[in-house]
Write a protein that holds these residues in place. Structure first.
Motif, PDB file in Angstrom:
ATOM      1  N   PHE A  25       0.849  -1.196   0.000  1.00  0.00           N
ATOM      2  CA  PHE A  25       0.000   0.000   0.000  1.00  0.00           C
ATOM      3  C   PHE A  25       0.880   1.240   0.000  1.00  0.00           C
ATOM      4  N   CYS A  26       0.637   2.132  -0.958  1.00  0.00           N
ATOM      5  CA  CYS A  26       1.397   3.378  -1.097  1.00  0.00           C
ATOM      6  C   CYS A  26       0.419   4.544  -0.947  1.00  0.00           C
ATOM      7  N   PRO A  27       0.373   5.194   0.220  1.00  0.00           N
ATOM      8  CA  PRO A  27      -0.661   6.206   0.482  1.00  0.00           C
ATOM      9  C   PRO A  27      -0.757   7.293  -0.586  1.00  0.00           C
ATOM     10  N   TYR A  28       0.375   7.827  -1.010  1.00  0.00           N
ATOM     11  CA  TYR A  28       0.361   8.944  -1.963  1.00  0.00           C
ATOM     12  C   TYR A  28      -0.272   8.530  -3.281  1.00  0.00           C
ATOM     13  N   GLN A  29      -0.089   7.281  -3.663  1.00  0.00           N
ATOM     14  CA  GLN A  29      -0.594   6.791  -4.943  1.00  0.00           C
ATOM     15  C   GLN A  29      -1.956   6.103  -4.822  1.00  0.00           C
ATOM     16  N   ASP A  30      -2.282   5.586  -3.623  1.00  0.00           N
ATOM     17  CA  ASP A  30      -3.436   4.704  -3.507  1.00  0.00           C
ATOM     18  C   ASP A  30      -4.631   5.263  -2.759  1.00  0.00           C
ATOM     19  N   THR A  31      -4.428   6.224  -1.856  1.00  0.00           N
ATOM     20  CA  THR A  31      -5.581   6.707  -1.096  1.00  0.00           C
ATOM     21  C   THR A  31      -6.583   7.362  -2.036  1.00  0.00           C
ATOM     22  N   GLU A  32      -7.859   7.107  -1.792  1.00  0.00           N
ATOM     23  CA  GLU A  32      -8.903   7.738  -2.591  1.00  0.00           C
ATOM     24  C   GLU A  32      -9.097   9.173  -2.103  1.00  0.00           C
ATOM     25  N   ILE A  33      -9.396  10.067  -3.040  1.00  0.00           N
ATOM     26  CA  ILE A  33      -9.661  11.455  -2.671  1.00  0.00           C
ATOM     27  C   ILE A  33     -11.172  11.634  -2.555  1.00  0.00           C
ATOM     28  N   GLY A  34     -11.611  12.139  -1.415  1.00  0.00           N
ATOM     29  CA  GLY A  34     -13.043  12.274  -1.155  1.00  0.00           C
ATOM     30  C   GLY A  34     -13.689  13.414  -1.925  1.00  0.00           C
ATOM     31  N   LYS A  35     -14.989  13.549  -1.717  1.00  0.00           N
ATOM     32  CA  LYS A  35     -15.762  14.576  -2.417  1.00  0.00           C
ATOM     33  C   LYS A  35     -15.351  15.974  -1.952  1.00  0.00           C
ATOM     34  N   PRO A  36     -14.996  16.860  -2.888  1.00  0.00           N
ATOM     35  CA  PRO A  36     -14.775  18.256  -2.480  1.00  0.00           C
ATOM     36  C   PRO A  36     -16.112  18.968  -2.316  1.00  0.00           C
ATOM     37  N   THR A  37     -16.094  20.083  -1.616  1.00  0.00           N
ATOM     38  CA  THR A  37     -17.258  20.960  -1.533  1.00  0.00           C
ATOM     39  C   THR A  37     -16.891  22.295  -2.178  1.00  0.00           C
ATOM     40  N   PHE A  38     -17.905  23.032  -2.620  1.00  0.00           N
ATOM     41  CA  PHE A  38     -17.627  24.310  -3.261  1.00  0.00           C
ATOM     42  C   PHE A  38     -18.840  25.227  -3.163  1.00  0.00           C
ATOM     43  N   ASN A  39     -18.586  26.524  -3.316  1.00  0.00           N
ATOM     44  CA  ASN A  39     -19.631  27.532  -3.376  1.00  0.00           C
ATOM     45  C   ASN A  39     -19.563  28.250  -4.717  1.00  0.00           C
ATOM     46  N   LEU A  40     -20.693  28.826  -5.125  1.00  0.00           N
ATOM     47  CA  LEU A  40     -20.781  29.515  -6.409  1.00  0.00           C
ATOM     48  C   LEU A  40     -20.949  31.014  -6.198  1.00  0.00           C
ATOM     49  N   THR A  41     -20.288  31.804  -7.056  1.00  0.00           N
ATOM     50  CA  THR A  41     -20.499  33.247  -7.104  1.00  0.00           C
ATOM     51  C   THR A  41     -20.797  33.637  -8.541  1.00  0.00           C
ATOM     52  N   VAL A  42     -21.984  34.226  -8.780  1.00  0.00           N
ATOM     53  CA  VAL A  42     -22.350  34.681 -10.119  1.00  0.00           C
ATOM     54  C   VAL A  42     -21.931  36.144 -10.258  1.00  0.00           C
ATOM     55  N   HIS A  43     -21.155  36.457 -11.298  1.00  0.00           N
ATOM     56  CA  HIS A  43     -20.663  37.816 -11.501  1.00  0.00           C
ATOM     57  C   HIS A  43     -21.753  38.705 -12.098  1.00  0.00           C
ATOM     58  N   GLU A  44     -21.516  40.019 -12.022  1.00  0.00           N
ATOM     59  CA  GLU A  44     -22.517  40.985 -12.473  1.00  0.00           C
ATOM     60  C   GLU A  44     -22.836  40.854 -13.954  1.00  0.00           C
ATOM     61  N   ASP A  45     -21.858  40.428 -14.744  1.00  0.00           N
ATOM     62  CA  ASP A  45     -22.117  40.318 -16.181  1.00  0.00           C
ATOM     63  C   ASP A  45     -23.002  39.136 -16.529  1.00  0.00           C
ATOM     64  N   LYS A  46     -23.318  38.282 -15.530  1.00  0.00           N
ATOM     65  CA  LYS A  46     -24.187  37.117 -15.702  1.00  0.00           C
ATOM     66  C   LYS A  46     -23.619  36.090 -16.683  1.00  0.00           C
ATOM     67  N   LYS A  47     -22.367  36.269 -17.102  1.00  0.00           N
ATOM     68  CA  LYS A  47     -21.736  35.320 -18.025  1.00  0.00           C
ATOM     69  C   LYS A  47     -20.524  34.633 -17.405  1.00  0.00           C
ATOM     70  N   THR A  48     -20.215  34.992 -16.155  1.00  0.00           N
ATOM     71  CA  THR A  48     -19.062  34.433 -15.453  1.00  0.00           C
ATOM     72  C   THR A  48     -19.501  33.932 -14.083  1.00  0.00           C
ATOM     73  N   ILE A  49     -19.092  32.721 -13.742  1.00  0.00           N
ATOM     74  CA  ILE A  49     -19.387  32.130 -12.438  1.00  0.00           C
ATOM     75  C   ILE A  49     -18.088  31.599 -11.856  1.00  0.00           C
ATOM     76  N   THR A  50     -17.803  31.958 -10.604  1.00  0.00           N
ATOM     77  CA  THR A  50     -16.604  31.472  -9.927  1.00  0.00           C
ATOM     78  C   THR A  50     -16.972  30.378  -8.932  1.00  0.00           C
ATOM     79  N   LEU A  51     -16.235  29.274  -9.002  1.00  0.00           N
ATOM     80  CA  LEU A  51     -16.392  28.174  -8.061  1.00  0.00           C
ATOM     81  C   LEU A  51     -15.265  28.261  -7.035  1.00  0.00           C
ATOM     82  N   HIS A  52     -15.625  28.338  -5.768  1.00  0.00           N
ATOM     83  CA  HIS A  52     -14.645  28.371  -4.681  1.00  0.00           C
ATOM     84  C   HIS A  52     -14.617  26.972  -4.052  1.00  0.00           C
ATOM     85  N   VAL A  53     -13.608  26.191  -4.423  1.00  0.00           N
ATOM     86  CA  VAL A  53     -13.528  24.793  -3.978  1.00  0.00           C
ATOM     87  C   VAL A  53     -12.786  24.720  -2.639  1.00  0.00           C
ATOM     88  N   THR A  54     -13.346  23.977  -1.698  1.00  0.00           N
ATOM     89  CA  THR A  54     -12.670  23.705  -0.426  1.00  0.00           C
ATOM     90  C   THR A  54     -11.908  22.389  -0.556  1.00  0.00           C
TER      91      THR A  54
END
Length: 275
Positions: A105-134
């Motif tokens: 078992f090699c942790p760096y290569q084998d551990t599974e990465i869990g689900k990230p969480t994120f929030n959305l920010t819609v910009h004023e131009d309504k054509k750009t959305i930023t995802l802030h990933v935790t």
């Protein structure tokens, strides 16, 4: 303690030895559950190194061992032996016990990465959305600080973003190296749905992608009514309103007509008399 001459050959060997690991939270498990006549001890080591023990996994009657805090060299590879030994509180003259060796078992290569969480920010131009990933936290600590997957994988960590229009099934994909993701050139006036998963391209193919996040959708407060509701729903609403208005007018006309007949002198004129 009680000294007993145990029949070593009668101890069942551990079977189905497997590693399960998510965000470096690493569990070694096996079968079968031991009887009262024997127990399990886990020994582990870096490949080619000295055997070590985790004090929670010595003469145990369980079939799992949490080695998260023991596998401190995350870029090294480990193996483990599960020894079938006399129960806790007894001794034996034997020095060799049946054992089963785990897969590597090699942790760096084998551990599974869990689900990230994120929030959305819609910009004023309504054509750009930023995802802030935790970045998901791991079971690894350094100087009393809990490390995230970004702390461990650094620039090797990327995020795969899957996105689509809310009312569409056609999904698109983009890769990003940052945890702050700016989605540009989106269609103005459209709501979009996003999901995110970690990507580590240096790993072998079946271990490159982590668990997919929950889906989050943006909301467009300025959507035309025809996009929010179907034409059939709008037509039904209009028809209902017209029916209500017609019913009110009919009741009013009947009421006034009856009132005019009752007032033969015409002293009290009805408001609709001149209509």
């Amino acid at each position: 303690s009680v000294s007993v001459r145990w029949a070593v050959y009668s101890y069942p060997r551990a079977q189905n030895v497997t590693w399960s690991s998510t965000n470096f939270k690493t569990i070694l498990s096996w079968e079968p559950k031991p009887s009262a006549d024997y127990s399990y001890t886990v020994e582990f080591s870096v490949a080619g190194g000295d055997r070590q023990r985790n004090h929670h996994c010595i003469r145990s009657n369980t079939t799992m061992c949490d080695l998260s805090v023991s596998l401190t060299e995350v870029k090294s590879c480990y193996s483990a032996d599960i020894l079938s030994e006399p129960p806790l509180g007894t001794t034996s003259d034997d020095t060799e016990f049946p054992h089963t060796t785990s897969p590597r078992f090699c942790p760096y290569q084998d551990t599974e990465i869990g689900k990230p969480t994120f929030n959305l920010t819609v910009h004023e131009d309504k054509k750009t959305i930023t995802l802030h990933v935790t970045d998901p936290l791991t079971a690894v600590f350094k100087d009393d600080h809990q490390l995230s997957i970004r702390d461990i994988f650094s620039d090797e960590l990327q995020y795969k973003v899957l996105y689509r229009k809310q009312k569409s099934t056609g999904t698109k994909m983009q890769m990003f190296s940052s945890s702050v993701i700016k989605m540009t050139n989106l269609d103005k006036g459209e709501s979009y749905c996003f999901s995110v998963q970690a990507h580590i391209p240096s790993r072998r193919s079946e271990k490159q992608f982590g668990q997919l996040s929950a889906t989050k959708c943006s909301h467009n407060d300025e959507e035309p009514i025809l996009k929010v509701y179907s034409p059939a729903v709008i037509a039904g609403g209009i028809l209902f309103i017209l029916l209500v208005i017609g019913l009110i007018i009919t009741i009013t006309v009947i009421y006034c007509s009856q009132k005019r007949k009752a007032l033969k002198s015409g002293a009290e004129g009805c408001p609709l008399r001149d209509v």
